[in-house]
Scaffold this motif. Structure first.
Motif: not given
Length: 169
Positions: A78, A99, A101, A107, A109, A112, A130-132
């Motif tokens: 992330m 995705v 958090a 974060p 898993a 998420l 937080w992001h993907h």
């Protein structure tokens, strides 16, 4: 990375209410302020995202081209931008995954959240969320990205101790 089994991540539809803790949903909707302009020829959906360039930053507009991802997809990492927000507005009209958090410590898993965004919905990640990175589905997709240019480190990346698996959208 841990030898623990991956956590299955459930996908939910993207909505303003479900995404509110992470930022803004950018979409033309009756749920947002809108009004007619240009002698009745245009409907303006107004002030859809809190674009924050952070200290000494300036707002920039870019195009990101996301490569197609297939499911199942393993989320191993992330990222976050601690100094500023970052908005993604799809140009290709295709659905994509988001995705996220909460802002704060790195974060896990189990924290998420995964959203399926329609091709007419954008997202604005609040500073520190937080992001993907981009998760275009099934086809290469272009996004207008509104974010920050300026001094200071503005991208943190972390590897998840246990990966998350997105099995289906």
């Amino acid at each position: 990375m841990s030898s623990h089994p991956a956590i299955t991540l459930e996908v939910q539809p993207l909505s303003r209410a479900a995404f509110a803790a992470f930022g803004d949903v950018i979409e033309a909707s009756d749920a947002v302020e809108h009004f007619t302009i240009n002698a009745g020829n245009t409907e303006r959906y107004h002030d859809l995202a809190d674009i924050e360039p952070g200290p000494d930053g300036r707002v920039i507009v870019s195009i990101f081209r996301g490569q197609a991802r297939s499911l199942p997809f393993t989320v191993n990492m992330m990222e976050r931008h601690p100094l500023a927000s970052q908005a993604f507005i799809p140009m290709s009209g295709k659905p994509y995954l988001v995705v996220v958090a909460p802002a704060g410590a790195a974060p896990r898993a189990g924290e998420l959240k995964v959203f399926l965004a329609r091709g007419d919905q954008g997202v604005n990640y609040a500073a520190g969320v937080w992001h993907h990175p981009l998760l275009a589905l099934d086809a290469v997709c272009d996004f207008i990205v509104i974010d920050r240019r300026g001094p200071g480190p503005n991208c943190d990346e972390v590897e998840l101790d246990i990966p998350g698996i997105i099995a289906a959208a």
